[in-house]
Design a protein around this motif. Structure first.
Motif, PDB file in Angstrom:
ATOM      1  N   VAL A  71     -35.395  13.066  -6.050  1.00 62.71           N
ATOM      2  CA  VAL A  71     -35.573  11.616  -6.091  1.00 62.71           C
ATOM      3  C   VAL A  71     -35.974  11.056  -4.730  1.00 62.71           C
ATOM      4  O   VAL A  71     -36.793  10.145  -4.635  1.00 62.71           O
ATOM      5  CB  VAL A  71     -34.294  10.919  -6.616  1.00 62.71           C
ATOM      6  CG1 VAL A  71     -34.328   9.426  -6.372  1.00 62.71           C
ATOM      7  CG2 VAL A  71     -34.117  11.204  -8.090  1.00 62.71           C
ATOM      8  N   PHE A  72     -35.432  11.604  -3.653  1.00 63.48           N
ATOM      9  CA  PHE A  72     -35.727  11.094  -2.327  1.00 63.48           C
ATOM     10  C   PHE A  72     -36.820  11.883  -1.616  1.00 63.48           C
ATOM     11  O   PHE A  72     -37.069  11.684  -0.433  1.00 63.48           O
ATOM     12  CB  PHE A  72     -34.454  11.055  -1.476  1.00 63.48           C
ATOM     13  CG  PHE A  72     -33.449  10.084  -2.019  1.00 63.48           C
ATOM     14  CD1 PHE A  72     -33.646   8.715  -1.895  1.00 63.48           C
ATOM     15  CD2 PHE A  72     -32.318  10.529  -2.680  1.00 63.48           C
ATOM     16  CE1 PHE A  72     -32.740   7.813  -2.414  1.00 63.48           C
ATOM     17  CE2 PHE A  72     -31.398   9.640  -3.205  1.00 63.48           C
ATOM     18  CZ  PHE A  72     -31.610   8.268  -3.073  1.00 63.48           C
ATOM     19  N   ALA A  73     -37.491  12.775  -2.338  1.00 70.21           N
ATOM     20  CA  ALA A  73     -38.597  13.540  -1.761  1.00 70.21           C
ATOM     21  C   ALA A  73     -39.850  12.673  -1.724  1.00 70.21           C
ATOM     22  O   ALA A  73     -39.979  11.696  -2.466  1.00 70.21           O
ATOM     23  CB  ALA A  73     -38.846  14.794  -2.592  1.00 70.21           C
ATOM     24  N   SER A  74     -40.778  13.022  -0.873  1.00 73.15           N
ATOM     25  CA  SER A  74     -42.050  12.299  -0.786  1.00 73.15           C
ATOM     26  C   SER A  74     -42.839  12.473  -2.075  1.00 73.15           C
ATOM     27  O   SER A  74     -42.797  13.529  -2.698  1.00 73.15           O
ATOM     28  CB  SER A  74     -42.878  12.842   0.375  1.00 73.15           C
ATOM     29  OG  SER A  74     -42.204  12.662   1.584  1.00 73.15           O
ATOM     30  N   ALA A  75     -43.561  11.443  -2.442  1.00 74.63           N
ATOM     31  CA  ALA A  75     -44.438  11.521  -3.615  1.00 74.63           C
ATOM     32  C   ALA A  75     -45.733  12.187  -3.180  1.00 74.63           C
ATOM     33  O   ALA A  75     -46.731  11.542  -2.891  1.00 74.63           O
ATOM     34  CB  ALA A  75     -44.686  10.130  -4.182  1.00 74.63           C
ATOM     35  N   ASP A  76     -45.708  13.522  -3.102  1.00 76.89           N
ATOM     36  CA  ASP A  76     -46.875  14.272  -2.657  1.00 76.89           C
ATOM     37  C   ASP A  76     -47.061  15.512  -3.530  1.00 76.89           C
ATOM     38  O   ASP A  76     -46.281  15.760  -4.458  1.00 76.89           O
ATOM     39  CB  ASP A  76     -46.763  14.637  -1.172  1.00 76.89           C
ATOM     40  CG  ASP A  76     -45.536  15.476  -0.839  1.00 76.89           C
ATOM     41  OD1 ASP A  76     -44.918  16.060  -1.762  1.00 76.89           O
ATOM     42  OD2 ASP A  76     -45.183  15.557   0.342  1.00 76.89           O
ATOM     43  N   ALA A  77     -48.085  16.290  -3.218  1.00 78.01           N
ATOM     44  CA  ALA A  77     -48.417  17.458  -4.036  1.00 78.01           C
ATOM     45  C   ALA A  77     -47.308  18.503  -4.028  1.00 78.01           C
ATOM     46  O   ALA A  77     -47.049  19.148  -5.048  1.00 78.01           O
ATOM     47  CB  ALA A  77     -49.724  18.076  -3.549  1.00 78.01           C
ATOM     48  N   ALA A  78     -46.621  18.665  -2.894  1.00 78.25           N
ATOM     49  CA  ALA A  78     -45.539  19.656  -2.830  1.00 78.25           C
ATOM     50  C   ALA A  78     -44.396  19.269  -3.768  1.00 78.25           C
ATOM     51  O   ALA A  78     -43.856  20.117  -4.486  1.00 78.25           O
ATOM     52  CB  ALA A  78     -45.027  19.794  -1.397  1.00 78.25           C
ATOM     53  N   THR A  79     -44.048  17.994  -3.775  1.00 77.71           N
ATOM     54  CA  THR A  79     -42.991  17.515  -4.671  1.00 77.71           C
ATOM     55  C   THR A  79     -43.432  17.653  -6.125  1.00 77.71           C
ATOM     56  O   THR A  79     -42.646  18.076  -6.983  1.00 77.71           O
ATOM     57  CB  THR A  79     -42.624  16.058  -4.355  1.00 77.71           C
ATOM     58  OG1 THR A  79     -42.165  15.992  -2.998  1.00 77.71           O
ATOM     59  CG2 THR A  79     -41.540  15.537  -5.277  1.00 77.71           C
ATOM     60  N   ALA A  80     -44.678  17.325  -6.419  1.00 78.17           N
ATOM     61  CA  ALA A  80     -45.199  17.464  -7.787  1.00 78.17           C
ATOM     62  C   ALA A  80     -45.113  18.915  -8.254  1.00 78.17           C
ATOM     63  O   ALA A  80     -44.710  19.185  -9.386  1.00 78.17           O
ATOM     64  CB  ALA A  80     -46.638  16.962  -7.851  1.00 78.17           C
ATOM     65  N   GLY A  81     -45.454  19.848  -7.374  1.00 78.59           N
ATOM     66  CA  GLY A  81     -45.361  21.265  -7.722  1.00 78.59           C
ATOM     67  C   GLY A  81     -43.930  21.699  -7.972  1.00 78.59           C
ATOM     68  O   GLY A  81     -43.655  22.453  -8.910  1.00 78.59           O
ATOM     69  N   GLN A  82     -43.000  21.225  -7.155  1.00 76.88           N
ATOM     70  CA  GLN A  82     -41.587  21.568  -7.332  1.00 76.88           C
ATOM     71  C   GLN A  82     -41.045  20.984  -8.640  1.00 76.88           C
ATOM     72  O   GLN A  82     -40.286  21.634  -9.355  1.00 76.88           O
ATOM     73  CB  GLN A  82     -40.752  21.075  -6.142  1.00 76.88           C
ATOM     74  CG  GLN A  82     -39.321  21.518  -6.178  1.00 76.88           C
ATOM     75  CD  GLN A  82     -39.143  23.026  -6.042  1.00 76.88           C
ATOM     76  OE1 GLN A  82     -39.899  23.681  -5.327  1.00 76.88           O
ATOM     77  NE2 GLN A  82     -38.157  23.573  -6.711  1.00 76.88           N
ATOM     78  N   ILE A  83     -41.456  19.752  -8.960  1.00 80.49           N
ATOM     79  CA  ILE A  83     -41.034  19.121 -10.219  1.00 80.49           C
ATOM     80  C   ILE A  83     -41.545  19.938 -11.404  1.00 80.49           C
ATOM     81  O   ILE A  83     -40.790  20.219 -12.345  1.00 80.49           O
ATOM     82  CB  ILE A  83     -41.519  17.659 -10.291  1.00 80.49           C
ATOM     83  CG1 ILE A  83     -40.710  16.797  -9.321  1.00 80.49           C
ATOM     84  CG2 ILE A  83     -41.430  17.116 -11.711  1.00 80.49           C
ATOM     85  CD1 ILE A  83     -41.248  15.395  -9.138  1.00 80.49           C
ATOM     86  N   ALA A  84     -42.809  20.322 -11.376  1.00 77.08           N
ATOM     87  CA  ALA A  84     -43.372  21.118 -12.473  1.00 77.08           C
ATOM     88  C   ALA A  84     -42.597  22.420 -12.644  1.00 77.08           C
ATOM     89  O   ALA A  84     -42.286  22.829 -13.776  1.00 77.08           O
ATOM     90  CB  ALA A  84     -44.858  21.404 -12.216  1.00 77.08           C
TER      91      ALA A  84
END
Length: 143
Positions: A60-73
């Motif tokens: 939730v407190f991670a940056s809204a970036d490609a790395a976070t998107a990959g981790q969410i996926a």
């Protein structure tokens, strides 16, 4: 046979039907509600089943970036593979909402096992968006 495999369960959120009984869902609706419940539950939230849920809440407190998107996926696929055996996840795509920088849209593409009909579900996930502090540097809100 397919309906027996999917089963039926309580509607979520729990409510009553017109007869005053606990509302039930079955078929595809049961699977959709199960996916949403898995994604909306943080591990440790259920005392009697502490491992149940999806670890996206740690981001939730991670940056809204490609790395976070990959981790969410990755976390979504891991949780659904473990907790929803009635589906086969074919893809998880995380995209950024153009209107709201703090919203990531998680699109889950899946098949109900024994069915050849592809389906998808979009689950919104909210993060604290980064903002420009006026000096050109990107800062994370709340940090």
């Amino acid at each position: 046979m397919r309906e027996e495999f999917i089963g039926a369960g309580w509607a979520f959120p729990v409510h009553t039907d017109v007869t005053g009984s606990i509302a039930l869902v079955a078929g595809e609706r049961e699977v959709i509600e199960s996916i949403q419940l898995i994604l909306a539950t943080a591990p440790g939230e259920r005392p009697m089943r502490p491992e149940f849920g999806c670890a996206i809440h740690d981001l939730v407190f991670a940056s809204a970036d490609a790395a976070t998107a990959g981790q969410i996926a990755y976390e979504v696929r891991l949780a659904l593979d473990r907790w929803e055996p009635r589906i086969a996840v074919s893809d998880v795509v995380v995209s950024f909402d153009r209107a709201d920088r703090g919203t990531l849209l998680i699109e889950i593409r899946y098949l109900i096992r024994g069915d050849n009909d592809p389906r998808n579900l979009v689950f919104p996930f909210y993060v604290i968006p980064a903002h420009d502090g006026g000096d050109g540097a990107i800062e994370q809100d709340g940090v």
